[in-house]
Design a protein around this motif. Structure first.
Motif, PDB file in Angstrom:
ATOM      1  N   TYR A   1      -0.430  -4.572   2.962  1.00  0.00           N
ATOM      2  CA  TYR A   1       0.595  -5.576   2.671  1.00  0.00           C
ATOM      3  C   TYR A   1       1.839  -4.920   2.078  1.00  0.00           C
ATOM      4  CZ  TYR A   1      -2.849  -9.307   3.363  1.00  0.00           C
ATOM      5  OH  TYR A   1      -3.784 -10.164   3.881  1.00  0.00           O
ATOM      6  N   SER A   2       1.632  -3.978   1.188  1.00  0.00           N
ATOM      7  CA  SER A   2       2.750  -3.275   0.573  1.00  0.00           C
ATOM      8  C   SER A   2       3.557  -2.522   1.629  1.00  0.00           C
ATOM      9  CB  SER A   2       2.230  -2.318  -0.499  1.00  0.00           C
ATOM     10  OG  SER A   2       3.287  -1.649  -1.113  1.00  0.00           O
ATOM     11  N   THR A   3       2.885  -1.946   2.600  1.00  0.00           N
ATOM     12  CA  THR A   3       3.576  -1.244   3.678  1.00  0.00           C
ATOM     13  C   THR A   3       4.432  -2.220   4.489  1.00  0.00           C
ATOM     14  OG1 THR A   3       1.829   0.403   3.781  1.00  0.00           O
ATOM     15  CG2 THR A   3       3.250   0.211   5.718  1.00  0.00           C
ATOM     16  N   HIS A   4       3.923  -3.414   4.737  1.00  0.00           N
ATOM     17  CA  HIS A   4       4.725  -4.438   5.429  1.00  0.00           C
ATOM     18  C   HIS A   4       5.971  -4.772   4.608  1.00  0.00           C
ATOM     19  CE1 HIS A   4       1.506  -4.834   8.237  1.00  0.00           C
ATOM     20  NE2 HIS A   4       0.784  -5.723   7.565  1.00  0.00           N
ATOM     21  N   MET A   5       5.801  -4.889   3.302  1.00  0.00           N
ATOM     22  CA  MET A   5       6.929  -5.207   2.422  1.00  0.00           C
ATOM     23  C   MET A   5       7.959  -4.078   2.411  1.00  0.00           C
ATOM     24  SD  MET A   5       5.031  -7.039  -0.728  1.00  0.00           S
ATOM     25  CE  MET A   5       3.536  -7.929  -0.357  1.00  0.00           C
ATOM     26  N   ASP A   6       7.480  -2.830   2.461  1.00  0.00           N
ATOM     27  CA  ASP A   6       8.404  -1.696   2.565  1.00  0.00           C
ATOM     28  C   ASP A   6       9.247  -1.824   3.830  1.00  0.00           C
ATOM     29  OD1 ASP A   6       7.212  -0.724   0.260  1.00  0.00           O
ATOM     30  OD2 ASP A   6       6.188   0.947   1.265  1.00  0.00           O
TER      31      ASP A   6
ATOM     32  N   GLY B   1      16.261   1.104  -6.166  1.00  0.00           N
ATOM     33  CA  GLY B   1      14.918   1.665  -6.069  1.00  0.00           C
ATOM     34  C   GLY B   1      13.915   0.528  -6.004  1.00  0.00           C
ATOM     35  N   ILE B   2      12.953   0.642  -5.112  1.00  0.00           N
ATOM     36  CA  ILE B   2      11.986  -0.440  -4.888  1.00  0.00           C
ATOM     37  C   ILE B   2      10.570   0.104  -4.903  1.00  0.00           C
ATOM     38  CG2 ILE B   2      11.141  -2.143  -3.218  1.00  0.00           C
ATOM     39  CD1 ILE B   2      13.984  -2.408  -2.198  1.00  0.00           C
ATOM     40  N   ARG B   3       9.674  -0.652  -5.513  1.00  0.00           N
ATOM     41  CA  ARG B   3       8.227  -0.376  -5.455  1.00  0.00           C
ATOM     42  C   ARG B   3       7.537  -1.692  -5.168  1.00  0.00           C
ATOM     43  NH1 ARG B   3       3.674   1.268  -4.045  1.00  0.00           N
ATOM     44  NH2 ARG B   3       2.430   2.582  -5.418  1.00  0.00           N
ATOM     45  N   THR B   4       6.963  -1.810  -3.989  1.00  0.00           N
ATOM     46  CA  THR B   4       6.300  -3.054  -3.607  1.00  0.00           C
ATOM     47  C   THR B   4       4.815  -3.003  -3.956  1.00  0.00           C
ATOM     48  OG1 THR B   4       5.810  -2.276  -1.367  1.00  0.00           O
ATOM     49  CG2 THR B   4       7.909  -3.434  -1.690  1.00  0.00           C
TER      50      THR B   4
ATOM     51  N   ASP C   1       8.156   4.025 -10.824  1.00  0.00           N
ATOM     52  CA  ASP C   1       8.248   4.417  -9.410  1.00  0.00           C
ATOM     53  C   ASP C   1       9.596   4.004  -8.826  1.00  0.00           C
ATOM     54  OD1 ASP C   1       5.695   5.544  -9.280  1.00  0.00           O
ATOM     55  OD2 ASP C   1       4.790   3.789  -8.311  1.00  0.00           O
ATOM     56  N   ALA C   2      10.018   2.771  -9.100  1.00  0.00           N
ATOM     57  CA  ALA C   2      11.296   2.272  -8.581  1.00  0.00           C
ATOM     58  C   ALA C   2      12.462   3.074  -9.151  1.00  0.00           C
ATOM     59  CB  ALA C   2      11.455   0.786  -8.894  1.00  0.00           C
ATOM     60  N   VAL C   3      12.419   3.350 -10.447  1.00  0.00           N
ATOM     61  CA  VAL C   3      13.482   4.124 -11.102  1.00  0.00           C
ATOM     62  C   VAL C   3      13.520   5.544 -10.546  1.00  0.00           C
ATOM     63  CG1 VAL C   3      14.243   5.115 -13.304  1.00  0.00           C
ATOM     64  CG2 VAL C   3      13.441   2.744 -13.214  1.00  0.00           C
ATOM     65  N   ALA C   4      12.363   6.182 -10.458  1.00  0.00           N
ATOM     66  CA  ALA C   4      12.303   7.557  -9.959  1.00  0.00           C
ATOM     67  C   ALA C   4      12.751   7.645  -8.504  1.00  0.00           C
ATOM     68  CB  ALA C   4      10.886   8.113 -10.124  1.00  0.00           C
ATOM     69  N   ALA C   5      12.362   6.688  -7.677  1.00  0.00           N
ATOM     70  CA  ALA C   5      12.793   6.685  -6.273  1.00  0.00           C
ATOM     71  C   ALA C   5      14.310   6.582  -6.178  1.00  0.00           C
ATOM     72  CB  ALA C   5      12.127   5.542  -5.511  1.00  0.00           C
TER      73      ALA C   5
ATOM     74  N   VAL D   1      19.191   2.521  -0.541  1.00  0.00           N
ATOM     75  CA  VAL D   1      17.920   1.939  -0.957  1.00  0.00           C
ATOM     76  C   VAL D   1      16.870   3.044  -0.892  1.00  0.00           C
ATOM     77  CG1 VAL D   1      16.157   0.208  -0.452  1.00  0.00           C
ATOM     78  CG2 VAL D   1      18.582  -0.344  -0.132  1.00  0.00           C
ATOM     79  N   ALA D   2      16.097   3.193  -1.950  1.00  0.00           N
ATOM     80  CA  ALA D   2      15.053   4.205  -2.039  1.00  0.00           C
ATOM     81  C   ALA D   2      13.734   3.504  -2.351  1.00  0.00           C
ATOM     82  CB  ALA D   2      15.392   5.215  -3.137  1.00  0.00           C
ATOM     83  N   ILE D   3      12.768   3.670  -1.487  1.00  0.00           N
ATOM     84  CA  ILE D   3      11.499   2.957  -1.596  1.00  0.00           C
ATOM     85  C   ILE D   3      10.385   3.944  -1.923  1.00  0.00           C
ATOM     86  CG2 ILE D   3       9.825   1.531  -0.352  1.00  0.00           C
ATOM     87  CD1 ILE D   3      12.303   0.833   1.532  1.00  0.00           C
ATOM     88  N   LYS D   4       9.686   3.698  -3.011  1.00  0.00           N
ATOM     89  CA  LYS D   4       8.492   4.495  -3.343  1.00  0.00           C
ATOM     90  C   LYS D   4       7.336   3.869  -2.588  1.00  0.00           C
ATOM     91  CE  LYS D   4       5.202   6.902  -5.245  1.00  0.00           C
ATOM     92  NZ  LYS D   4       4.075   6.421  -4.466  1.00  0.00           N
ATOM     93  N   MET D   5       6.879   4.564  -1.547  1.00  0.00           N
ATOM     94  CA  MET D   5       5.800   4.012  -0.736  1.00  0.00           C
ATOM     95  C   MET D   5       4.438   4.432  -1.270  1.00  0.00           C
ATOM     96  SD  MET D   5       6.258   6.098   2.773  1.00  0.00           S
ATOM     97  CE  MET D   5       5.850   7.804   2.940  1.00  0.00           C
ATOM     98  N   ASN D   6       3.404   3.806  -0.748  1.00  0.00           N
ATOM     99  CA  ASN D   6       2.041   4.114  -1.166  1.00  0.00           C
ATOM    100  C   ASN D   6       1.695   5.554  -0.846  1.00  0.00           C
ATOM    101  OD1 ASN D   6       1.294   1.517  -2.084  1.00  0.00           O
ATOM    102  ND2 ASN D   6       1.002   0.846   0.016  1.00  0.00           N
ATOM    103  N   GLN D   7       0.895   6.135  -1.715  1.00  0.00           N
ATOM    104  CA  GLN D   7       0.391   7.471  -1.455  1.00  0.00           C
ATOM    105  C   GLN D   7      -0.619   7.388  -0.315  1.00  0.00           C
ATOM    106  OE1 GLN D   7       2.924   8.875  -3.527  1.00  0.00           O
ATOM    107  NE2 GLN D   7       1.405  10.480  -3.339  1.00  0.00           N
ATOM    108  N   PHE D   8      -0.761   8.449   0.433  1.00  0.00           N
ATOM    109  CA  PHE D   8      -1.748   8.464   1.499  1.00  0.00           C
ATOM    110  C   PHE D   8      -3.135   8.567   0.889  1.00  0.00           C
ATOM    111  CE2 PHE D   8       2.020  10.483   3.524  1.00  0.00           C
ATOM    112  CZ  PHE D   8       2.327   9.426   4.361  1.00  0.00           C
TER     113      PHE D   8
END
Length: 153
Positions: free
Chosen positions: A85-90, A5-8, A142-146, A69-76
């Protein structure tokens, strides 16, 4: 099966290794490294992306049983440069996963549970998987939940 699980974020990346045996979960890295702080000499976005890619490769070597791999992305919402930047990292995380033969999915709070938010995610993650010994906050949750949600994808 292990799920990464990842949270950038623009300052650091949080990650969780969740083990799922079909009935029970455990947080494999609860007492180990779970926070990747960008080095002082890697503050421009291209440098951060390159460094993150190399760190993900290291994580795959440390945890060879990761299959998803499960990525918690930014909320809209209102876009800020940090979110971009976080979206690029995702994207780097997705590319790295695919290049290492892992499936990759992205999640919003709505994918986790109706009414989920950054204020509720810590309780949700703790109840379903557990928490880390250090650096426990909403981003780590977020990373754990994803990862927990990603086990069924």
């Amino acid at each position: 099966m292990q799920i990464l699980g990842i949270r950038t974020a623009s300052t650091c990346v949080r990650y969780a290794i969740v083990e799922w045996d079909g009935q029970a979960t455990s947080l494999v890295n609860s007492a180990a490294e779970n926070k990747l702080d960008f080095p002082a000499d890697r503050q421009e976005i291209p440098q951060k992306l390159q460094w993150l890619y190399s760190e993900l490769e290291r994580i795959y070597r440390l945890y060879p049983d990761i299959s998803k791999v499960a990525i918690k992305m930014n909320q809209f919402g209102t876009e800020k440069m940090a979110n971009r930047y976080s979206t690029h990292m995702d994207g780097v995380a997705m590319l790295s996963a695919l290049q290492n033969g892992k499936t990759a999915d992205t999640f919003l709070y709505a994918n986790m549970q109706q009414g989920m938010s950054s204020k509720k995610v810590q309780t949700f993650a703790e109840a379903n998987v557990g928490r880390t010994d250090k650096y426990w906050n909403a981003q780590m949750a977020d990373a754990v939940a994803a990862a927990w949600i990603g086990r069924d994808r």
